[in-house]
Scaffold this active site. Structure first.
Site, PDB file in Angstrom:
ATOM      1  CG  HIS A  45      -1.821   1.070   1.441  1.00 56.16           C
ATOM      2  ND1 HIS A  45      -1.810   1.876   2.547  1.00 56.16           N
ATOM      3  CD2 HIS A  45      -2.844   1.505   0.661  1.00 56.16           C
ATOM      4  CE1 HIS A  45      -2.786   2.758   2.456  1.00 56.16           C
ATOM      5  NE2 HIS A  45      -3.429   2.553   1.325  1.00 56.16           N
ATOM      6  CG  HIS A  87      -3.157   9.459   0.316  1.00 59.04           C
ATOM      7  ND1 HIS A  87      -3.967  10.309   1.059  1.00 59.04           N
ATOM      8  CD2 HIS A  87      -3.824   8.277   0.252  1.00 59.04           C
ATOM      9  CE1 HIS A  87      -5.048   9.656   1.431  1.00 59.04           C
ATOM     10  NE2 HIS A  87      -4.996   8.422   0.961  1.00 59.04           N
TER      11      HIS A  87
HETATM   12  O1  G3P Z   1      -6.074   0.551  -1.398  1.00 58.02           O
HETATM   13  C1  G3P Z   1      -7.111   1.104  -0.712  1.00 58.02           C
HETATM   14  C2  G3P Z   1      -6.720   2.337  -0.079  1.00 58.02           C
HETATM   15  O2  G3P Z   1      -5.572   2.795  -0.719  1.00 58.02           O
HETATM   16  C3  G3P Z   1      -7.750   3.406  -0.074  1.00 58.02           C
HETATM   17  O3  G3P Z   1      -7.466   4.350   0.875  1.00 58.02           O
HETATM   18  O4  G3P Z   1      -6.740   6.527   1.598  1.00 58.02           O
HETATM   19  O5  G3P Z   1      -5.136   4.671   1.625  1.00 58.02           O
HETATM   20  O6  G3P Z   1      -5.839   5.658  -0.521  1.00 58.02           O
HETATM   21  P1  G3P Z   1      -6.221   5.336   0.885  1.00 58.02           P
HETATM   22 CA    CA Z   2      -4.795   4.370  -2.124  1.00 57.93          CA
END
Ligand code: G3P
Ligand code: CA
Length: 283
Positions: A45, A87
């Site tokens: 992630h 992000h």
């Molecule tokens: O992969 C799912 C997740 O990335 C969604 O939330 O805020 O971490 O981008 P976020």
């Molecule tokens: Ca994400």
């Protein structure tokens, strides 16, 4: 007065029980790993974001060393139409700059430090172009690109990303996911060969209603072009996993950083674990 209090207590208790039922059983009991999905995938992630600043080249290099099945990144777009990894829509949290990315040129972004906020060891880490990251990964694992905002906010962002996928002949190892249905539909209409995943938070049990910032119902017929769903692990109960899988879809969960929780979710049959720590359950 007493009667009103009783009514309020009954309604509140019913709501609490209902929400609890919608949550994953991993919060309430130890789930034996009886029906694990042997094909589950580990998805890094924002890169290996527990080990290096999220969505930077360093996080991708660290992730690649740990050999996850997939890497997930988030993208935004500059004033001069360069797609970059980040992000947030602003620079404030993860760089020494501030303001909206859409109001800066790539040249302005390239002077910023996207590493120091995480640790001094990463001072000088740059905000990477998506193109640089595609070149770096180069099919060594699959890449999931999360488009945070679509063309209403960033002109032609979907077209710019698809152009890069085409340039690097990466249709079979780059996928798109988003919470935003307009983004997903735009990608699908522009290139139906790209695998598309739908992000949402969770589904409320016994109803078609979902928790999401973009839609309120899960209309699986409408989503026939979606290959996989990615939901918050707190809502990953057997019912929702079975429901989505019975429509031929895969189910990923985010963001799971505890090995025991990950094992329990694999026991429930999820197909992918999205984690900040890609070492989590290495096979
Ligand atoms: O992969 C799912 C997740 O990335 C969604 O939330 O805020 O971490 O981008 P976020
Ligand atoms: Ca994400």
């Amino acid at each position: 007065m007493k009667k009103i209090c009783y009514i309020i207590i009954i309604i509140a208790s019913t709501c609490i029980i209902y929400i609890a039922l919608s949550l994953s059983p991993i919060f309430f009991k130890n789930i034996p790993n009886t029906n694990p999905n042997p094909e589950y995938k580990i998805i890094a992630h924002r890169g290996a974001s527990s080990l290096a600043p999220e969505n930077t080249k360093a996080a991708i290099v660290k992730a690649l060393k740990l050999k996850p099945h997939r890497i997930e990144v988030d993208v935004q777009q500059t004033k001069d139409s360069t797609v970059v990894l980040m992000h947030d829509i602003t620079l404030n949290r993860t760089t020494d700059g501030e303001g909206l990315i859409k109001e800066k040129t790539y040249r302005e972004l390239s002077k910023l430090d996207a590493g120091s906020w995480f640790s001094k060891a990463f001072t000088g880490e740059e905000i990477p172009k998506l193109e640089t990251i595609i070149q770096l990964i180069n099919g060594k694992c699959e890449l999931i690109i999360e488009i945070k905002k679509g063309h209403d906010f960033y002109p032609n962002i979907e077209k710019h990303i698809l152009k890069l996928i085409k340039k690097y002949n990466a249709e079979d190892w780059i996928f798109i996911h988003s919470f935003d249905d307009n983004v997903l539909m735009t990608i699908h209409e522009l290139n139906p060969n790209i695998a598309i995943h739908k992000l949402f938070v969770g589904k409320l049990k016994f109803t078609p209603f979902i928790v999401s910032n973009t839609i309120d119902r899960l209309d699986l017929e409408k989503y026939n072009y979606i290959k996989e769903y990615s939901i918050n692990y707190a809502f990953a109960n057997k019912a929702v996993i079975k429901h989505l899988k019975s429509h031929g879809k895969k189910v990923n969960v985010w963001t799971v950083n505890n090995p025991k929780t990950a094992e329990a979710l694999i026991g429930l049959g999820v197909d992918g674990i999205i984690t900040n720590n890609p070492e989590l359950l290495h096979k």
